[in-house]
Design an enzyme around this catalytic site. Structure first.
Site, short mmCIF file in Angstrom:
data_model
loop_
_atom_site.label_atom_id
_atom_site.label_comp_id
_atom_site.label_asym_id
_atom_site.label_seq_id
_atom_site.Cartn_x
_atom_site.Cartn_y
_atom_site.Cartn_z
N LYS A 155 -13.76 -6.07 9.71
CA LYS A 155 -14.33 -5.06 8.81
C LYS A 155 -15.82 -4.86 9.10
O LYS A 155 -16.32 -3.73 9.05
CB LYS A 155 -14.12 -5.49 7.36
CG LYS A 155 -12.64 -5.47 6.98
CD LYS A 155 -12.41 -6.20 5.69
CE LYS A 155 -10.95 -6.16 5.28
NZ LYS A 155 -10.65 -7.13 4.23
N VAL B 99 0.83 -1.21 0.00
CA VAL B 99 0.00 0.00 0.00
C VAL B 99 0.87 1.26 0.00
O VAL B 99 0.60 2.22 -0.75
CB VAL B 99 -0.97 0.02 1.21
CG1 VAL B 99 -1.88 1.24 1.16
CG2 VAL B 99 -1.82 -1.25 1.24
N GLU C 92 -10.59 5.13 5.66
CA GLU C 92 -11.41 4.58 4.57
C GLU C 92 -10.86 3.26 4.03
O GLU C 92 -11.61 2.33 3.74
CB GLU C 92 -11.47 5.62 3.43
CG GLU C 92 -12.27 5.20 2.23
CD GLU C 92 -13.75 4.97 2.55
OE1 GLU C 92 -14.45 5.95 2.79
OE2 GLU C 92 -14.19 3.81 2.56
N1 LIG Z 1 -2.34 -5.00 0.79
C1 LIG Z 1 -3.59 -4.60 0.63
O1 LIG Z 1 -4.17 -4.78 -0.46
C2 LIG Z 1 -4.32 -3.92 1.74
C3 LIG Z 1 -5.66 -3.54 1.56
C4 LIG Z 1 -6.34 -2.86 2.58
C5 LIG Z 1 -5.68 -2.59 3.77
N2 LIG Z 1 -4.38 -2.99 3.92
C6 LIG Z 1 -3.71 -2.68 5.19
O2 LIG Z 1 -2.63 -1.80 4.92
C7 LIG Z 1 -1.57 -2.04 5.84
C8 LIG Z 1 -0.28 -2.34 5.05
O3 LIG Z 1 -0.45 -3.47 4.25
P1 LIG Z 1 0.62 -3.87 3.13
O4 LIG Z 1 -0.01 -4.97 2.37
O5 LIG Z 1 1.12 -2.68 2.40
O6 LIG Z 1 1.80 -4.46 4.05
P2 LIG Z 1 3.28 -4.80 3.61
O7 LIG Z 1 3.39 -4.94 2.14
O8 LIG Z 1 3.72 -5.95 4.47
O9 LIG Z 1 4.12 -3.51 4.02
C9 LIG Z 1 4.35 -3.13 5.36
C10 LIG Z 1 5.42 -2.03 5.36
O10 LIG Z 1 5.56 -1.55 6.68
C11 LIG Z 1 6.93 -1.69 7.11
N3 LIG Z 1 6.88 -2.10 8.51
C12 LIG Z 1 6.13 -3.10 9.05
N4 LIG Z 1 6.33 -3.17 10.37
C13 LIG Z 1 7.23 -2.20 10.68
C14 LIG Z 1 7.85 -1.78 11.88
N5 LIG Z 1 7.58 -2.36 13.06
N6 LIG Z 1 8.73 -0.77 11.81
C15 LIG Z 1 9.03 -0.18 10.64
N7 LIG Z 1 8.47 -0.52 9.46
C16 LIG Z 1 7.58 -1.52 9.48
C17 LIG Z 1 7.55 -2.74 6.21
O11 LIG Z 1 8.95 -2.46 6.10
P3 LIG Z 1 9.95 -3.32 5.16
O12 LIG Z 1 9.46 -3.07 3.75
O13 LIG Z 1 11.29 -2.76 5.38
O14 LIG Z 1 9.78 -4.73 5.57
C18 LIG Z 1 6.79 -2.51 4.89
O15 LIG Z 1 7.40 -1.50 4.14
C19 LIG Z 1 -2.05 -3.19 6.73
O16 LIG Z 1 -2.64 -2.65 7.88
C20 LIG Z 1 -3.10 -3.89 5.88
O17 LIG Z 1 -4.07 -4.56 6.65
C21 LIG Z 1 -3.70 -3.64 2.95
#
Ligand SMILES: NC(=O)c1ccc[n+]([C@@H]2O[C@H](COP(=O)([O-])OP(=O)(O)OC[C@H]3O[C@@H](n4cnc5c(N)ncnc54)[C@H](OP(=O)(O)O)[C@@H]3O)[C@@H](O)[C@H]2O)c1
Length: 338
Positions: free
Chosen positions: A205, A14, A129
């Site tokens: 959700k 995201v 959102e």
């Molecule tokens: N993916 C979707 O389609 C989607 C849809 C709706 C909502 N969401 C929500 O959006 C959020 C992010 O999802 P995502 O899919 O983008 O996750 P992701 O791809 O796993 O990315 C998480 C990011 O946060 C960083 N991070 C995680 N924990 C951290 C910490 N303790 N300290 C510093 N950096 C940290 C990671 O760093 P590194 O890159 O260095 O590992 C990575 O860049 C979640 O809450 C998810 O539920 C996601």
């Protein structure tokens, strides 16, 4: 108005979409908010990791304080996921008078009311959102578009992973394990799919949707949950023969002065609008006393769809800054769920 500085927590799926949209839609965003927007700092875990978008290495940090207590940053966008640590970060940011946009349903389903209260106390906005149904503007649809109506029932397909699995099992006659493996390979399912297939993700959700739709604090404990792990190809074959489609459905409905919320596999007649929501798509069907039936449909996840919701929330925050009305839009629940 002065340029707005953003601190981004997370640069994964995201977060990369957020960077892309802020960069590529800068003209349109500037036109809407009347100032330029720049990302100042991005918190990540691993500073050496290859990124999905090109960012200046100087913007990356692994020290949350570079964002949370950075006086230059106006808005914190949280797209890192996680619950307890993230809650602490957002509380600190709010106390430092930063507005928050988050995509985190796990956090909002558990600590939403507390964080919203803190934000209001500090005259800060907190918008979320993207936490429900990714790119579909359903929360705004409930809070703004349908604000004059009395909602009586909501039904939602709010988990793309389980919808993908059930669609493939039903249409291609394949086994649960086989389709789950494909969903993981395509990135629709997590390596640990328990929260999705067990119904917990959809329950979170539905708790957020019900809280807004019925103006009541509905917690995760109020949601009755059953996932799809027990569903066999045979169940789907028989339901198809009888003219039904099996979906993992979240239902929230009024029963007197109570609201009942559940997530469970349900058989829908093939003519029902939710029956044709396939694969990783999401939809929320809302019944209002005055409006009747409405349906919100679209991509429930993915980098750019989810980032669209996040950046739109950011636009609202900046418009509120211009009007000097931050922290005034969260309406506390009107009713208790007895
Ligand atoms: N993916 C979707 O389609 C989607 C849809 C709706 C909502 N969401 C929500 O959006 C959020 C992010 O999802 P995502 O899919 O983008 O996750 P992701 O791809 O796993 O990315 C998480 C990011 O946060 C960083 N991070 C995680 N924990 C951290 C910490 N303790 N300290 C510093 N950096 C940290 C990671 O760093 P590194 O890159 O260095 O590992 C990575 O860049 C979640 O809450 C998810 O539920 C996601």
């Amino acid at each position: 108005m002065k340029a707005i500085s953003i601190g981004l927590l997370g640069l994964g799926t995201v977060g990369s979409g957020v960077v892309q949209i802020i960069e590529s839609h800068q003209d349109k965003l500037m036109h809407q908010v009347g100032c330029s927007i720049s990302i100042k700092k991005i918190l990540v875990n691993d500073m050496t990791k290859e990124r999905l978008v090109a960012v200046d290495k100087g913007m990356l940090t692994d020290n949350p304080e570079d964002i949370l207590s950075n006086p230059e940053i106006d808005v914190v966008i949280e797209v890192m996921g996680g619950i307890e640590e993230t809650r602490g970060y957002l509380m600190e940011a709010i106390k430092n008078k930063k507005h928050i946009v988050t995509a985190n349903k796990d956090l909002m389903a558990l600590y939403g009311p507390e964080l919203l209260e803190l934000a209001t106390e500090n005259q800060c906005d907190l918008f979320y959102e993207a936490s429900v149904a990714g790119g579909i503007p359903i929360l705004r649809g409930l809070v703004d578009g349908l604000s004059s109506d009395r909602i009586t029932k909501m039904m939602g397909i709010v988990n793309g992973t389980t919808n993908f699995i059930l669609t493939k099992m039903s249409k291609e006659g394949r086994a649960y394990d086989d389709v789950l493996k494909e969903a993981q390979e395509l990135g629709f399912a997590e390596a640990d799919p328990t929260a999705d297939v067990g119904g917990l993700d959809a329950a979170r959700k539905m708790a957020i949707l019900s809280t807004l739709g019925f103006s009541m604090n509905i917690g995760l404990n109020d949601v009755e949950v059953q996932g799809i792990t027990e569903i066999s190809e045979e169940d789907l074959r028989y339901s198809k023969k009888l003219g039904y489609t099996m979906k993992l459905i979240g239902v929230a409905s009024r029963a007197g002065d109570r609201v009942e919320v559940s997530v469970q596999p349900a058989l829908l007649p093939e003519a029902h609008p939710l029956a044709s929501v396939n694969n990783e798509y999401n939809a929320v069907y809302v019944y209002g006393e005055a409006v009747g039936e409405t349906m919100f449909y679209g991509p429930g996840a993915g980098s750019l769809p989810t980032a669209t919701a996040v950046v739109s929330d950011m636009v609202t925050v900046i418009k509120n800054m211009r009007l000097g009305v931050n922290g005034r839009s969260a309406v506390s629940p009107q009713f208790r769920n007895n």
